[in-house]
Enzyme design. Structure first.
Site: not given
Length: 294
Positions: A214, A272, A209, A178, A275, A242, A134
């Site tokens: 998994g 993560a 990923t 990914n 949330r 991330d 980015e």
């Protein structure tokens, strides 16, 4: 060893919606919120909360959004001495999250396009240098080569997928992608998008990923496939990748082998996603340790 992160820092504007809109479709949602984000900042916070000593190099504007963008970095006590302020607006992301936790994201890079590898202080042998896409690709490539020359360990999360100097890719200590990024890169290399195939094509360790399935990795010392840890509930998947990358970097900085580091990263990511938000959703080392023990 410390972890240096070179990358983006954004203010995220998140809108909860019942469904993700189709083209031309307007969806009314709940109350929006502003929170810190950006792949670089998210990963830096994840690594710091997992116990690593982290310094972050990037760029913000001199605007009100900068305080929002850097709040989690400051809260995690990340070293911001290499963060610069510019006349460009602070980077921002508009994030739509549906009731299943899926998201759509649009990003305005702003000041992130002015981040420069020269901001990064001298690197030490063995130091983890974590990067994403980015910020300008040429600056990432410059830092990869500089890290390799210093004996540091450059790790690139090729997200979002974008062209970069092929020599820089082959100089990495580890590439993380990914499934979508793996397929994009594989098409350009003329190979399959699996970790073993990408490892064979590039000659470097590669981790892929796989979301709920998994992750897999391939390196000169072996191949691994690890399962994902199921979350108690999936509230928001923004920043899960991330989290995985940041915790992986923190574990590697402590000398943890890649396979064990991947297990720890999976445990952290499972927390993560339960949330809301991105940087603010990153777990502490104690939380991740408890998840692994359970």
């Amino acid at each position: 060893m410390p972890v240096t992160v070179f990358g983006s820092v954004n203010a995220d504007l998140t809108f909860p919606v019942p469904i993700l809109p189709a083209p031309g479709h307007t969806v009314l949602g709940g109350a929006w919120r502003a929170s810190p984000g950006g792949k670089g900042a998210n990963q830096a916070v994840a690594a710091a909360r997992d116990g690593a000593a982290v310094r972050f190099a990037g760029a913000t504007g001199r605007d009100a959004m900068a305080a929002t963008a850097t709040a989690a970095l400051r809260g995690a006590r990340v070293d911001l001495s290499a963060l610069v302020e510019t006349e460009a607006p602070t980077g921002a992301a508009c994030i739509l999250v549906d009731e299943a936790g899926r998201n759509q994201i649009a990003v305005s890079p702003g000041a992130n396009l002015l981040a420069r590898a020269a901001q990064v202080p001298d690197l030490a042998a063995g130091e983890i240098v974590l990067m994403q896409m980015e910020v300008p690709a040429e600056e990432v490539a410059t830092l990869v080569h500089r890290a390799r020359a210093a004996g540091a360990r450059p790790i690139l999360n090729l997200a979002p997928a974008a062209p970069i100097d092929p020599a820089a890719l082959r100089a990495l200590d580890l590439l993380v992608v990914n499934e979508h990024e793996a397929a994009w890169l594989a098409a350009r290399l003329g190979t399959a998008g699996t970790a073993p195939e990408l490892h064979a094509a590039l000659g470097i360790p590669v981790a892929v990923t796989l979301g709920e399935r998994g992750a897999e990795a391939a390196s000169p010392i072996g191949d691994w496939r690890i399962a994902a840890l199921a979350a108690a509930r999936v509230l928001d998947t923004t920043g899960a990748g991330d989290c995985w990358c940041g915790v992986l970097a923190a574990a590697l900085s402590r000398g943890t082998p890649l396979e064990a580091a991947m297990h720890r990263a999976a445990a952290a990511a499972s927390i993560a996603v339960s949330r809301p938000g991105a940087a603010e959703a990153m777990p502490t080392a104690a939380e991740t340790g408890a998840r692994l023990a359970a």
